[in-house]
Motif scaffolding. Sequence first.
Motif, short mmCIF file in Angstrom:
data_model
loop_
_atom_site.label_atom_id
_atom_site.label_comp_id
_atom_site.label_asym_id
_atom_site.label_seq_id
_atom_site.Cartn_x
_atom_site.Cartn_y
_atom_site.Cartn_z
N GLY A 56 6.60 19.97 23.85
CA GLY A 56 5.57 19.60 24.81
C GLY A 56 4.75 20.77 25.32
O GLY A 56 4.20 20.72 26.44
N VAL A 57 4.65 21.84 24.54
CA VAL A 57 3.92 23.03 24.98
C VAL A 57 2.43 22.74 25.04
O VAL A 57 1.82 22.30 24.06
N ARG A 58 1.84 22.99 26.19
CA ARG A 58 0.39 22.83 26.37
C ARG A 58 -0.24 24.13 26.91
O ARG A 58 -1.36 24.43 26.57
N ARG A 59 0.50 24.83 27.74
CA ARG A 59 -0.03 26.04 28.35
C ARG A 59 0.56 27.27 27.66
O ARG A 59 1.78 27.42 27.57
N TRP A 60 -0.33 28.15 27.19
CA TRP A 60 0.07 29.34 26.47
C TRP A 60 -0.43 30.59 27.19
O TRP A 60 -1.50 30.59 27.79
N CYS A 61 0.35 31.66 27.10
CA CYS A 61 -0.12 33.01 27.40
C CYS A 61 -0.04 33.83 26.12
O CYS A 61 0.84 33.59 25.28
N VAL A 62 -0.94 34.77 25.95
CA VAL A 62 -0.91 35.70 24.82
C VAL A 62 -0.60 37.09 25.33
O VAL A 62 -1.21 37.55 26.30
N VAL A 63 0.35 37.75 24.70
CA VAL A 63 0.60 39.18 24.94
C VAL A 63 0.55 39.87 23.59
O VAL A 63 1.32 39.53 22.68
N GLY A 64 -0.38 40.81 23.44
CA GLY A 64 -0.56 41.44 22.14
C GLY A 64 -0.89 42.91 22.24
O GLY A 64 -1.27 43.42 23.30
N ASP A 65 -0.72 43.60 21.12
CA ASP A 65 -1.20 44.97 21.01
C ASP A 65 -2.72 44.96 20.93
O ASP A 65 -3.33 43.97 20.47
N ASP A 66 -3.33 46.05 21.34
CA ASP A 66 -4.78 46.09 21.47
C ASP A 66 -5.45 46.64 20.21
O ASP A 66 -5.85 47.80 20.14
N TYR A 67 -5.53 45.78 19.20
CA TYR A 67 -6.30 46.12 17.99
C TYR A 67 -6.68 44.82 17.30
O TYR A 67 -6.47 43.72 17.84
N VAL A 68 -7.21 44.90 16.12
CA VAL A 68 -7.92 43.77 15.52
C VAL A 68 -7.02 42.55 15.28
O VAL A 68 -7.43 41.41 15.56
#
Length: 362
Positions: free
Chosen positions: A149-161
């Motif tokens: 039932g996932v609807r809300r996401w956060c993204v955590v990523g390295d800062d490149y392409v």
Amino acid sequence: MGSLTESPTCLKASETTLDVALVIPLHGSAGMFGPSCELCAQLAAEEMNADGGVLGRELRLVPVDGSAPPLRVAGEVVRLIDAGAVDAVVGWHISAVRQAIAPRVAGRVPYVYTALYEGGERTPGVFLAGETPSRQLLPAMRWFAQQHGVRRWCVVGDDYVWPRATAAVARGYASDLGGTICREAYVPLGSEDFGSALRGVEVSQPDAVLMLLVGQDAVAFNRAFARAGLDTECLRLSTLTDENILLATGGENARGVCAAAAYFEALATPESLDFRGRFTRRFGAASPTLNSLGESCYEGVLLLAALVREAGSVDVRRMCLVGDAVTYAGPRGELRMRDRHLDQRVYLAEADGLDLTVVTEL
């Protein structure tokens, strides 16, 4: 294949050998993947040579450190090509390195890029063995929506392409699935401090976090995530988490971690089981852990050989013409190229202690 610390300057390509620059990470955030990448590529070369080589030519691997700054890596590859020391390029490395190499080798030698990536590579002579978001991330996000039932996401990523471009398409995927990406946070490669990113997750209260972090960065984030108690609040999905990351993370910090990839060590297909057995017999039970990234280098060598055989030469223009006719069998099963990308199955696995257990084909 010699040690990856040996200088390749004395090597020269010849009519009797097929010399391939193997570009893999040897240090930094992605350095943990290097040993698996090296040995998988070495196994492919040894098996190929034992079977007569490629069009009668012995395949030799020339190491290049893919964890150096992108322009430096590209410069080393170009130097080898200019010197006539290599006939082709194969390897797993981050997209920033690919973007530096691709335009500099375009049309000169074939370049088989084995890493999962953000999609969209169109440089002539570049052939893609890795997963792309439409085939890897989209079905994984759909599975999360349907199963959890996932609807809300956060993204955590390295800062490149790769993280930024992948997050851009993930926004559309989330919307199509009736959800949203409520927050994005990016950190420099090599980061150990995820305090700000974790506070953003706490404030946003997502159902799941999309982790677009490389190697040791993912390990540091997973540990901090668990220390903050967030592993009891939301799930984590990664398209780059492998067995090495899980081992370094520790099972106690991996609750709720899921990964999507075309290969896992635990994959119980006949082809995968056979590959695992050959790898263990060759390098021993104490060898580096098999993972999708290392195995992709095995696939990359196989794909290059298939392209050379189909083209009847190492001429990159000829390979571009015959690319979509190429098929071969490897640890991921029977594969073929479509629009210079491998058409392959993708699986979803869940962390279970220190194991990644495959739960479904996506």
